[in-house]
Design a protein around this motif. Structure first.
Motif, short mmCIF file in Angstrom:
data_model
loop_
_atom_site.label_atom_id
_atom_site.label_comp_id
_atom_site.label_asym_id
_atom_site.label_seq_id
_atom_site.Cartn_x
_atom_site.Cartn_y
_atom_site.Cartn_z
N VAL A 1 0.84 -1.20 0.00
CA VAL A 1 0.00 0.00 0.00
C VAL A 1 0.89 1.26 0.00
O VAL A 1 0.66 2.21 -0.76
CB VAL A 1 -0.94 0.02 1.23
N LEU A 2 1.91 1.22 0.82
CA LEU A 2 2.80 2.39 0.92
C LEU A 2 3.58 2.61 -0.38
O LEU A 2 3.70 3.75 -0.84
CB LEU A 2 3.76 2.21 2.09
N THR A 3 4.09 1.56 -0.95
CA THR A 3 4.83 1.71 -2.21
C THR A 3 3.90 2.18 -3.32
O THR A 3 4.29 2.99 -4.16
CB THR A 3 5.52 0.39 -2.62
N GLY A 4 2.68 1.68 -3.30
CA GLY A 4 1.70 2.13 -4.30
C GLY A 4 1.43 3.62 -4.16
O GLY A 4 1.39 4.36 -5.15
N PHE A 5 1.29 4.06 -2.93
CA PHE A 5 1.04 5.48 -2.68
C PHE A 5 2.24 6.32 -3.10
O PHE A 5 2.09 7.42 -3.64
CB PHE A 5 0.70 5.71 -1.21
N LEU A 6 3.41 5.78 -2.87
CA LEU A 6 4.63 6.51 -3.25
C LEU A 6 4.69 6.70 -4.76
O LEU A 6 5.02 7.80 -5.26
CB LEU A 6 5.85 5.73 -2.75
N ILE A 7 4.37 5.66 -5.50
CA ILE A 7 4.40 5.77 -6.97
C ILE A 7 3.35 6.79 -7.43
O ILE A 7 3.60 7.62 -8.30
CB ILE A 7 4.15 4.39 -7.62
N PHE A 8 2.18 6.72 -6.81
CA PHE A 8 1.13 7.69 -7.12
C PHE A 8 1.63 9.12 -6.85
O PHE A 8 1.45 10.03 -7.67
CB PHE A 8 -0.10 7.37 -6.27
N ALA A 9 2.28 9.30 -5.70
CA ALA A 9 2.77 10.64 -5.34
C ALA A 9 3.83 11.12 -6.33
O ALA A 9 3.87 12.31 -6.66
CB ALA A 9 3.32 10.61 -3.92
#
Lengths: 438, 332
Positions: B89-97
């Protein structure tokens, strides 16, 4: 006002469900010849026939020592009388309820064990029907959803962050996906297990057998692609060699990961040239990583003997509820089945992701001679099995008409409301003249 | 500002004097084609995109809106979500950011296919000679909070699903009520989302709500510019992480005459763009960074868009005069 909305929604639901259930011809049209919902009268008729047959079977079946009726199930596949009238089968005459009576394969085991999914007394067809590999143990029950799901519908356990996924399979014996029990080891049979990995040797590597059959067969899946597990059992009975090949195909794909690896995994060979007999599910042209077979769809399977298509093999597909159909493979080894729709729970119990297991059993006889364990044989009976999962059709319970009706009603209501609101706020034209001179 | 070379100055003049509306129209069209039909050309930009590249557009999508995988991830069983799956979830959010900080809310104003459709509906209304609607200041103040409410629900409901509090039929909750799910696949001939799912009561309510909101979207976008963006939870999420973004909207209050042209052309009716002469970073949570305010400003250097601190589009008097009557059309 909110009560009015709730009433309207409830009314919509009631009308829709009633309309759906009563409109059997329309449903049949929607899901094709095989996907339609049978009428209540038809279901009642089948139930009566099934109960009558089960009653006959109960009186006819008598416990016999394990080992008798060695080839009963094979003869049953071609010789059972059919239950006509089931929609979804191209040849209604060949339709049978696999769970009902008339199963010679069940003769070799106590009635209770055969019906309750208990352990058969011996390995192989004679004791509990076909050998097959399942991703769910017998006791889990309908539409198992526990544990980790995925992997082309096969349950998965183990794994974790940074660790490869672990797949667990169970060897079961029986011709009914729901009622087959664990297969027990047979001292007379020679069993070998082979795991073919997507990037491993084409002929696979032996998989250590589990010490306890209830623990199942576990293997890690470090790369993306299809893992195939072959469990081959050979047993000499008289002058006939029985060769049973239980195969499982497990898809291991992730949302992320190496794209090239996934592409290679999708395109890799999915049969073994060393398998005495095997069933291969033919990929569909538009098939992607996360493929799911749905009720109402057609699916082609190919029967291969040592990697070559086998014509004339009898292939039987048994649905989750026990409906079965038999076909004979053509010159390309192909057989096609329409996945029957056999999941009809009450509306409030319907699960869109209900996972049902189908079982495919292929059989062929060959006049091959040779020696097995220093004993001669004059013919070989081959049997292969493959199980997989299917799900309710994605179009089940979907209504375009209601969506169009609701959408148009709100569109019109809002459009008219905006128009009337604006019209109400229009002020009449007023002109006021100023005369600077006065 | 340092004196720039004549070539660079010429380039800047060309950009600042551009027929902005025409440029934006073609840019939006190209982005629309890319993200609605790019899948047919095997283009795949992943599933962490910061705009409505709808994942339900199975064949044509060139990427997937981040809200879809986010909701799926948040609806995982808690035991998994709060262990190793939480890292995903965190890595996904990082890519989104990372995607997001590149264009900030410019994704909404220039790329988002659903925003483009709203602009087309606005264009249609204008051609039909129908006037547009506006909110009163009181309505604006109340409605602007809705997007945060939707964002909170979009996170809490999947968490509730993972915890067994809500039915899986509600997943993914925002996608089920998002108009993009119905409208974008339609452009590739897929009408399968125009349905109400009667398989369970939760699915029935959510899909009926989705159809209702789609109908509202069509009417609303026709009479109100960028109607849906006002309620978009993606817009709220953008604003929460917009500080480190590279693309910025800047204002020099000392050069502003408070003529109100920027406010008049603003699709989102953001009053601060005209009234605020203190803050240099003028982007608000409702802003879509369409840059129409910059194009309509007659004061040189009063408004500008910067990328990593470098001005890339600036209001100029000459540009304003050139665009008058062709580009930005006041009050329409």
């Amino acid at each position: 006002m909110s009560k009015l909305y709730l009433c309207a929604i409830a009314l919509l639901a009631t009308l829709s469900i009633n309309g759906y259930c009563e409109d059997a011809p329309a449903a049949e049209k929607r899901f094709g010849q095989g996907g339609g919902r049978p009428s209540e009268a038809q279901i009642a008729e089948w139930r009566a026939k099934r109960e009558a047959r089960e009653g006959q079977a109960a009186t006819a079946d008598a416990p016999s020592p394990a080992g008798s009726g060695a080839h009963g199930d094979m003869s049953a596949m071609s010789g059972m009388t059919g239950m006509a009238g089931m929609p979804g089968m191209k040849d209604e005459g060949s339709l049978r309820s696999g769970r009902s009576g008339g199963k010679p394969s069940m003769k070799g085991m106590p009635e209770g064990a055969a019906r309750s999914g208990g352990r058969p007394s011996g390995m192989g067809m004679r004791s509990g029907g076909a050998l097959w590999l399942s991703d769910t143990p017998p006791m889990r029950g309908d539409g198992a959803r526990g544990g980790r799901s995925g992997m082309a519908g096969m349950d998965m356990s183990g794994g974790g962050w940074g660790k490869p996924a672990v797949k667990r399979l169970w060897l079961r014996a029986g011709n009914d996906p729901q009622r087959s029990g664990f297969a027990q080891e047979d001292a007379d049979a020679q069993v070998e297990t082979l795991l073919v990995t997507p990037d491993g040797k084409p002929e696979g590597e032996p998989l250590p057998s589990a010490s306890d059959d209830r623990k199942g067969l576990s293997f890690e899946m470090p790369v993306q692609g299809f893992y195939r597990l072959y469990l081959t059992s050979r047993k000499l009975q008289g002058d006939i060699l029985n060769v049973n090949v239980a195969k499982a195909e497990v898809a291991n794909f992730g949302h992320g990961g190496d794209v090239e690896e996934a592409a290679r995994g999708l395109q890799a060979t999915r049969y073994s040239e060393s398998a005495p007999l095997e069933i291969v599910r033919e990929r569909k042209p538009d098939e992607r990583k996360f493929f799911q077979l749905k009720s109402g769809e057609d699916q082609v399977f190919i029967v291969l003997k040592k990697g070559l298509p086998l014509q004339g093999a009898r292939v039987r597909m048994v649905s989750y509820q026990g409906w079965s159909k038999e076909e004979v493979s053509d010159e390309q080894g192909r057989v096609s089945f329409q996945i029957v729709r056999d999941y009809f729970p009450p509306w409030n119990e319907f699960e869109k992701r209900f996972k049902a297991t189908y079982l495919l059993i292929a059989e062929a006889n060959a006049a091959e001679t040779g020696k097995y364990q220093d004993k001669p044989y004059t013919s070989v009976r081959y049997q292969a099995s493959l199980s997989g999962n299917y799900y309710p059709s994605p179009t089940d319970y979907l209504s375009y008409a209601w969506a169009l009706g609701v959408g148009m009603a709100i569109l019109l209501f809002c459009g008219v409301a905006v128009y009337l609101y604006r019209r109400r706020r229009v002020k009449p034209y007023q002109e006021e003249r100023f005369h600077e001179g006065k | 500002m340092k004196a720039s070379s004549p070539r660079l100055q010429a380039l800047r003049d060309a950009v600042n004097h551009v027929h902005f509306n025409r440029f934006r129209f073609w840019f939006q069209l190209a982005a629309f084609v890319l993200f609605v039909y790019g899948g047919y050309l095997a283009i795949d930009l992943g599933s962490r995109l910061p705009f409505f590249a709808c994942g339900y557009n199975q064949e044509g999508r060139a990427g997937v809106c981040y809200l879809l995988p986010l909701q799926h991830q948040l609806s995982l069983p808690w035991a998994r979500l709060f262990s190793y799956a939480g890292i995903a979830v965190l890595t996904g959010f990082l890519i989104f950011a990372l995607w997001f900080i590149f264009l900030n809310k410019g994704w909404c104003g220039f790329i988002c296919p659903l925003g483009t459709i709203q602009d087309w509906l606005t264009s249609l209304r204008r051609r039909l000679g129908i006037r547009y609607s506006t909110y009163s200041h009181g309505q604006f103040a109340q409605l602007t909070k809705v997007k945060y409410l939707l964002l909170a629900l979009m996170i809490l409901i999947p968490l509730g699903i993972g915890g067994g509090l809500f039915s899986h039929s509600m997943s993914p909750p925002f996608c089920l009520i998002c108009p993009a799910r119905m409208i974008l696949p339609m452009f590739t001939g897929d009408f399968s989302q125009f349905t109400i799912d009667f398989s369970s009561s939760a699915a029935m309510v959510m899909t009926a709500l989705g159809i209702s909101i789609t109908a509202l979207f069509l009417v609303g976008s026709f009479v109100k510019k960028r109607f849906f963006c006002f309620f978009c939870p993606m817009s709220a999420l953008h604003y929460l992480i917009s500080k480190p973004a590279l693309l910025k909207l800047k204002k020099d209050g000392s050069k502003c005459t408070r003529c109100g042209d920027c406010y008049n052309v603003c699709d989102m009716e953001i009053k601060e763009i005209a009234d605020d002469i203190k803050n240099t970073n003028i982007m608000t949570d409702d802003c879509t960074m369409c840059l129409k305010c910059v194009a309509s400003c007659p004061e040189t250097g009063a408004l500008k868009a910067t990328f990593a601190g470098i001005p890339i589009f600036e209001s100029t008097e000459a540009g304003f005069i050139k665009r008058m009557g062709k580009g930005v059309q006041h009050g329409k």
